[in-house]
Design a protein around this motif. Structure first.
Motif, PDB file in Angstrom:
ATOM      1  N   PRO A 131       0.762  -1.114   0.067  1.00  0.00           N
ATOM      2  CA  PRO A 131      -0.138   0.462   0.041  1.00  0.00           C
ATOM      3  C   PRO A 131       0.659   1.475   0.438  1.00  0.00           C
ATOM      4  O   PRO A 131       1.854   1.304   0.007  1.00  0.00           O
ATOM      5  N   PRO A 132       0.525   2.331  -0.628  1.00  0.00           N
ATOM      6  CA  PRO A 132       0.840   3.578  -0.291  1.00  0.00           C
ATOM      7  C   PRO A 132       1.765   3.725   1.266  1.00  0.00           C
ATOM      8  O   PRO A 132       1.130   3.385   1.917  1.00  0.00           O
ATOM      9  N   LEU A 133       2.776   4.247   1.184  1.00  0.00           N
ATOM     10  CA  LEU A 133       3.137   4.342   2.584  1.00  0.00           C
ATOM     11  C   LEU A 133       3.497   5.667   2.920  1.00  0.00           C
ATOM     12  O   LEU A 133       4.298   6.582   2.107  1.00  0.00           O
ATOM     13  N   GLY A 134       3.914   5.644   4.109  1.00  0.00           N
ATOM     14  CA  GLY A 134       4.026   6.685   4.925  1.00  0.00           C
ATOM     15  C   GLY A 134       5.635   6.888   5.385  1.00  0.00           C
ATOM     16  O   GLY A 134       6.515   6.166   4.757  1.00  0.00           O
ATOM     17  N   THR A 135       6.398   7.460   6.032  1.00  0.00           N
ATOM     18  CA  THR A 135       7.463   7.818   6.833  1.00  0.00           C
ATOM     19  C   THR A 135       7.924   6.036   6.741  1.00  0.00           C
ATOM     20  O   THR A 135       6.881   5.119   8.081  1.00  0.00           O
ATOM     21  N   ILE A 136       9.935   5.377   6.299  1.00  0.00           N
ATOM     22  CA  ILE A 136       9.566   4.504   7.329  1.00  0.00           C
ATOM     23  C   ILE A 136      10.349   4.669   8.441  1.00  0.00           C
ATOM     24  O   ILE A 136      11.613   5.015   8.665  1.00  0.00           O
ATOM     25  N   LYS A 137       9.982   3.619   9.885  1.00  0.00           N
ATOM     26  CA  LYS A 137      10.489   3.954  10.660  1.00  0.00           C
ATOM     27  C   LYS A 137      11.645   3.440  10.689  1.00  0.00           C
ATOM     28  O   LYS A 137      13.242   3.422  11.625  1.00  0.00           O
ATOM     29  N   VAL A 150       6.143   0.999   9.286  1.00  0.00           N
ATOM     30  CA  VAL A 150       5.824   2.195   8.995  1.00  0.00           C
ATOM     31  C   VAL A 150       4.739   3.300  10.052  1.00  0.00           C
ATOM     32  O   VAL A 150       4.915   2.760  11.139  1.00  0.00           O
ATOM     33  N   GLU A 151       5.114   4.122   9.855  1.00  0.00           N
ATOM     34  CA  GLU A 151       4.573   5.491  10.599  1.00  0.00           C
ATOM     35  C   GLU A 151       3.487   6.078   9.581  1.00  0.00           C
ATOM     36  O   GLU A 151       4.017   6.680   8.688  1.00  0.00           O
ATOM     37  N   ASN A 152       1.916   6.353  10.395  1.00  0.00           N
ATOM     38  CA  ASN A 152       1.273   7.481   9.454  1.00  0.00           C
ATOM     39  C   ASN A 152       1.409   6.345   8.515  1.00  0.00           C
ATOM     40  O   ASN A 152       1.413   6.959   7.030  1.00  0.00           O
ATOM     41  N   PRO A 153       0.265   5.544   7.871  1.00  0.00           N
ATOM     42  CA  PRO A 153      -0.316   4.846   9.003  1.00  0.00           C
ATOM     43  C   PRO A 153       0.765   3.676   9.896  1.00  0.00           C
ATOM     44  O   PRO A 153       1.998   3.652   9.087  1.00  0.00           O
ATOM     45  N   ASN A 154       0.470   3.894  11.002  1.00  0.00           N
ATOM     46  CA  ASN A 154       1.382   2.672  11.947  1.00  0.00           C
ATOM     47  C   ASN A 154       1.118   0.685  11.158  1.00  0.00           C
ATOM     48  O   ASN A 154       0.208   0.773  11.939  1.00  0.00           O
ATOM     49  N   ILE A 155       2.370   0.172  10.599  1.00  0.00           N
ATOM     50  CA  ILE A 155       2.130  -0.553   9.981  1.00  0.00           C
ATOM     51  C   ILE A 155       3.413  -1.262  10.155  1.00  0.00           C
ATOM     52  O   ILE A 155       4.084  -0.670   9.400  1.00  0.00           O
TER      53      ILE A 155
END
Length: 236
Positions: A131-137, A150-155
Motif C-alpha cells: 500500500p501507499p507508505l508513509g515515513t519508514i521507521k 511504517v508510521e502514518n499509518p502505523n503498520i
C-alpha cells in the motif's frame, strides 16, 4: 528516512555481547510490487468469521478506484450488515439500526465490531500489492523475509517477492494481523486468492472468487446516496 525508494534496509547478521550487528543495503535493490495507479478493482468473496462473538457467514463486496472505496458485507440470508464508502479523507458508514450515516475522520474503516483497518490497506486485501507508505521507521531482514515498519499509518509489512503479512493496532490498541495467501493469476489479472484476518476476539477469512481490475467505475458509485443500489455485476 522518508520514502521507500530512499531508505536503507538494515539486515541483522548476528548477535554478540555488544548487541546486533547491521549491514546497510539499498531497499530499492529488493524487488516487490507497490500499489501504483491501478485501474478500478471490483471483487466479491465468501466471508467467514468466528470468535467470542459467535460465527458468521456471508458475502463481501469491495470496489476501489484510486483512494476511493466501497465496501459491503451481507449475511448469508441476504441481510446487509455493513455498508461503507469513502476515501483517504472521509469515511461514511450506514447504521442499519436506524438508517443513519456515521462519519469517520480517523482514516480507519470499520469492519467487525470494534475492528477497523487503515484505509490505505483496503485495496491490498485484493491485489496483494504494497500500500501507499508513509515515513519508514526501520527495516530489516529476518530469514528470507523483509520486514518494514511504517508510521502514518502505523503498520508493519512482511514480504519476500510479494506481500505476505500486514500487522497493525486498531483504534482500541488491539493487534490485527492480515495474512495474504499466494497470488492467483487468472483471466482478470493477478490477485490474492484468500485473506485471513486475525484479531483479539477471533478470526475472519475472505475467499475471493470474482475479481475484475480493468472496468472503470463512475465516481458517484462511491457516494453515500448510491449505497443501496446493488451492483448487478457483483451481486449476481
Amino acid at each position: 528516512m522518508s520514502r521507500i525508494l530512499t531508505i536503507f534496509l538494515f539486515i541483522a547478521l548476528n548477535s554478540c555481547a555488544t548487541g546486533w550487528q547491521y549491514t546497510k543495503v539499498p531497499l530499492d535493490s529488493i524487488k516487490f510490487e507497490k500499489l501504483e495507479n491501478l485501474d478500478s478493482v471490483k471483487a466479491v468473496g465468501n466471508l467467514r468469521m468466528e470468535g467470542t462473538f459467535g460465527k458468521f457467514s456471508g458475502t463481501i463486496l469491495l470496489a476501489t478506484k484510486g483512494s476511493m472505496f466501497r465496501l459491503e458485507i451481507f449475511h448469508k440470508i441476504g441481510k446487509v450488515v455493513l455498508a461503507v464508502v469513502g476515501n483517504s479523507k472521509k469515511i461514511v458508514a450506514i447504521n442499519f439500526n436506524d438508517g443513519q450515516k456515521k462519519i469517520y475522520l480517523d482514516k480507519k474503516i470499520p469492519l467487525f465490531g470494534s475492528i477497523s483497518i487503515p484505509v490505505e490497506l483496503i485495496q491490498s486485501l485484493v491485489t496483494g500489492k504494497v500500500p501507499p507508505l508513509g515515513t519508514i521507521k526501520r527495516a530489516w531482514k529476518q530469514n528470507e523475509m523483509i520486514i518494514v515498519q511504517v508510521e502514518n499509518p502505523n503498520i508493519k509489512l512482511i514480504f519476500n517477492k510479494s506481500l505476505k503479512n500486514i500487522q497493525f493496532f486498531d483504534k482500541y490498541s488491539d493487534k490485527v494481523e492480515i495474512l495474504l495467501n499466494p497470488q492467483f493469476v487468472g483471466n482478470v489479472g493477478e490477485h490474492v486468492r484468500s485473506v485471513e484476518i486475525r484479531f483479539k476476539s477471533g478470526k475472519a477469512w475472505i475467499d475471493w472468487f470474482r475479481v475484475a481490475t480493468s472496468q472503470l467505475l463512475p465516481d458517484d458509485y462511491f457516494e453515500y446516496d448510491k449505497m443501496f443500489e446493488m451492483d448487478s455485476v457483483l451481486a449476481n
